[in-house]
Design a protein around this motif. Sequence first.
Motif, short mmCIF file in Angstrom:
data_model
loop_
_atom_site.label_atom_id
_atom_site.label_comp_id
_atom_site.label_asym_id
_atom_site.label_seq_id
_atom_site.Cartn_x
_atom_site.Cartn_y
_atom_site.Cartn_z
N SER A 1 -107.49 82.19 17.49
CA SER A 1 -106.25 82.82 16.82
C SER A 1 -106.81 84.18 15.90
CB SER A 1 -105.20 82.16 16.29
OG SER A 1 -104.22 82.92 16.10
N THR B 1 -99.41 84.41 20.74
CA THR B 1 -100.19 85.67 21.40
C THR B 1 -100.09 85.64 22.90
OG1 THR B 1 -102.24 84.30 21.52
CG2 THR B 1 -101.57 85.68 19.52
N PRO C 1 -100.20 85.55 26.66
CA PRO C 1 -101.43 86.05 27.52
C PRO C 1 -101.53 87.46 28.20
CG PRO C 1 -100.58 84.38 28.66
CD PRO C 1 -99.80 84.53 27.32
N GLY D 1 -106.85 82.12 27.21
CA GLY D 1 -105.42 82.06 26.81
C GLY D 1 -104.79 80.97 27.39
N ASP E 1 -98.33 80.19 25.78
CA ASP E 1 -98.46 80.64 24.64
C ASP E 1 -97.39 81.54 24.30
OD1 ASP E 1 -99.49 81.99 22.03
OD2 ASP E 1 -101.72 82.16 22.74
N ASN F 1 -107.17 82.31 22.17
CA ASN F 1 -105.86 82.70 22.01
C ASN F 1 -106.07 83.90 21.07
OD1 ASN F 1 -105.93 79.52 22.22
ND2 ASN F 1 -104.13 80.33 23.17
N GLN G 1 -104.23 89.03 25.90
CA GLN G 1 -105.40 88.91 26.58
C GLN G 1 -105.67 89.70 27.84
OE1 GLN G 1 -104.01 85.02 26.06
NE2 GLN G 1 -104.33 85.78 24.01
N LEU H 1 -107.42 81.88 31.73
CA LEU H 1 -106.23 81.40 31.62
C LEU H 1 -105.95 79.89 31.97
CD1 LEU H 1 -102.98 82.88 30.87
CD2 LEU H 1 -102.56 81.36 32.82
N HIS I 1 -100.68 78.19 22.43
CA HIS I 1 -101.55 78.81 21.34
C HIS I 1 -102.33 77.90 20.46
CE1 HIS I 1 -102.55 82.19 18.79
NE2 HIS I 1 -102.42 81.35 17.60
#
Length: 548
Positions: free
Chosen positions: A348, A442, A444, A435, A439, A412, A448, A464, A470
Motif C-alpha cells: 500500500s 486501490t 486494480p 493487486g 481491492d 496493492n 495497477q 492480479l 487490499h
Amino acid sequence: MVPASLLVAAPRLAALGLVASFPGLALLASGPARAAEQLEVRLDQLRLPLDLRDLEQWSREPERPPGDLAVWVDLIEPSSRRDLLRLLRAPLVRDRSLGQQLLQSWAGQRVLDEVGDLIDAGQPGKTGPLLLGAMQRLLERQSHVTTIELLRAVPVQQLSLDLDGLLELAAGWRHQIQRQRRGLGALRRLELPERGPLLPLTDGADLRPDPAPSRPRGRAKGAPALAPRSLELTVAHRPAPLRLQLWQPRRLATPPGPWVLLMPGLGGSPAQLEWLAGALAQRGWPVLVLDHPDSGEAALRDLLDGRAAPPGAETLPDRLRDIQAVVAAEHDGRLPPMGESVVLMGHSLGGLATLLAAGLRPEPGLARRCERALDGIPLTNLSRLLQCQLTQVALPPPRPLDEPLAGVVSFNGFGSLLWPHRGLGRLGVPALLVGGSLDLVTPPLSEQLELFLPAARPMDRLALVEGGSHFSPVRIRGGDQALFRLGDGLVGLQPERVQALLLSLSSEFLQGLPQGRAIPVQRRQLDGVTAYVLDREAARRWWDGVRP
C-alpha cells in the motif's frame, strides 16, 4: 420513491475501506449537527421540506412518526426505512479525542468540504467550515456524535440535502463495482498459459494462520526455525532510532543475491508482515523490515488515544529518508551485511514509497488532475486522498541509493494520478505490481493496470490475484490485540492461501533478477487460488477487454 438503502450503501462501504487503510476518515463521510430546524431534500427538481425536530423524534421513536413526516415515512419501503433510521442514529464519531484529531487532518477536512457540496447551509463556500465547527462544538460536550445530532447542530435555520448528488455518488460506487467485475471477467477470458509455482512451498515457511505449537512460526518441514533479530539504527532526521527487524537465512546465496527491504502500509507493523519476511528468508533472501514510527502502528495508537492527527502523505518524506538511511547503513557496515544489491518491497503506502525511493516523482499537473479526481467524495478510489495530499507535501529530490537497486515489488500500491502518462517508464529497474480482484481501496484497474500500461519493460510484471483484497498481505495472528479487526469483506477470500500465492510470485521475481529472467506470463493456480501474471502485451489485451 428512491430506496434509502442507496443513500447509505456508498458511505457504509467507504467506511469499510477507510478503517484500516486510512483509519477513521470514514467517520467524517456522512455529514453535519444543532440549531437547524428545516431540512429541504432536493430530488428530480422536487423540493421536499422536512422538520428536523420531527426527524430527530422519529429516530428515537420510529413507531410514531410525528406530524407530516408520517406521510413521507409511509411512502418508504420497510427495508429502506430501517436503513434510514440506521443512518440517522449512526455514530459518526465514537470517541471525542479521536474525532477532534481527525477533524484536524488534511483528508478529514477535504471530506467535509466535499460533503458541503451535498448539504447546502445557504452560505456558499462556508458549509464545510460550518460542519467542522458544529462537529467540534459537539465533541466539546459529548463523547460521540450521530448524524441527526450533527444535522441539528449546524448554526443555520435551514439545510438543503442534494439527494440527486448523493444518488450520483452511490451510482459511481456501483459503477466501480461493475467495472471491477467486468475486469475480472475479461481477465478470465485471456488466453494465458497454465503454469504452477516454480518454487515449491515446502521450501518456505509454514503459512498456516495459526501454526501448531510443535512447529514454530516461519519454519518449514524438516528445517530449523528462523527467528527475527531486533535492531536499532540512529538516523539524523528522527529523534529516536529506527526499529528494524532482520530475518537472516541460514546460508547466504553464492554469489550473494539481492536483499529485501520490506515496508508496511499506513498504520501497519512489521509483525503483520512476518509471515512474508520469514518465508523469504527461509528461501535464502535476507529481509529487513522497516518500522516507520510516524506512520506505523504506534502512530495509529496515538491517533486512537487522541494524542495525534491521523498519519497521511505528509509522512512520505521521512519514509524516504528512512529508506535512504537504512540502505546506507547496510552499505557502510553499520548493519549486518546482507547482499550486493537491494530490492524495495512494500504494501500500500509502502508500495508507493518503493516507487518514490527508486527515483520517481509526480508528473507535472498533479493539482489539476486532483481537482477533477476529487470533485466529489472519492469513495471509489480511496488512495486518491493520499495521492492528492502530495500537492501539499515537499518530497526530497530523487537521490540514488548507496547500493544498487535490483528491483521493486509493490503489493496493492497506487499512483494513477501521480504518473498518468509515463507510468513506470522512468523507474529504471524491474518492477512487480500485485493487486487483488476485491481491492476497493486501490482498485486494480486504475491503480495497477493504468500505472503499468504506459511504459512497462520486458522484465516488468503485473499480477492480479483472484479473491485478493487490499489487506490480503496483512497477517493478524490469533491472540494478537490488533488495532482493527478486519472481516472477510476486507481481508478477502482465504487470506492464508492468497498469501501463499503472493510468496510464490515474489520469490520467483527475486530469483529471476540476477539472471535477468522474468516471471513467465501465465495463469497460475495454487491451492485453489488463481493469479494472472501479465507482461505489457497481455496487460494491453486485458485493457482492451475492459473498455466499453
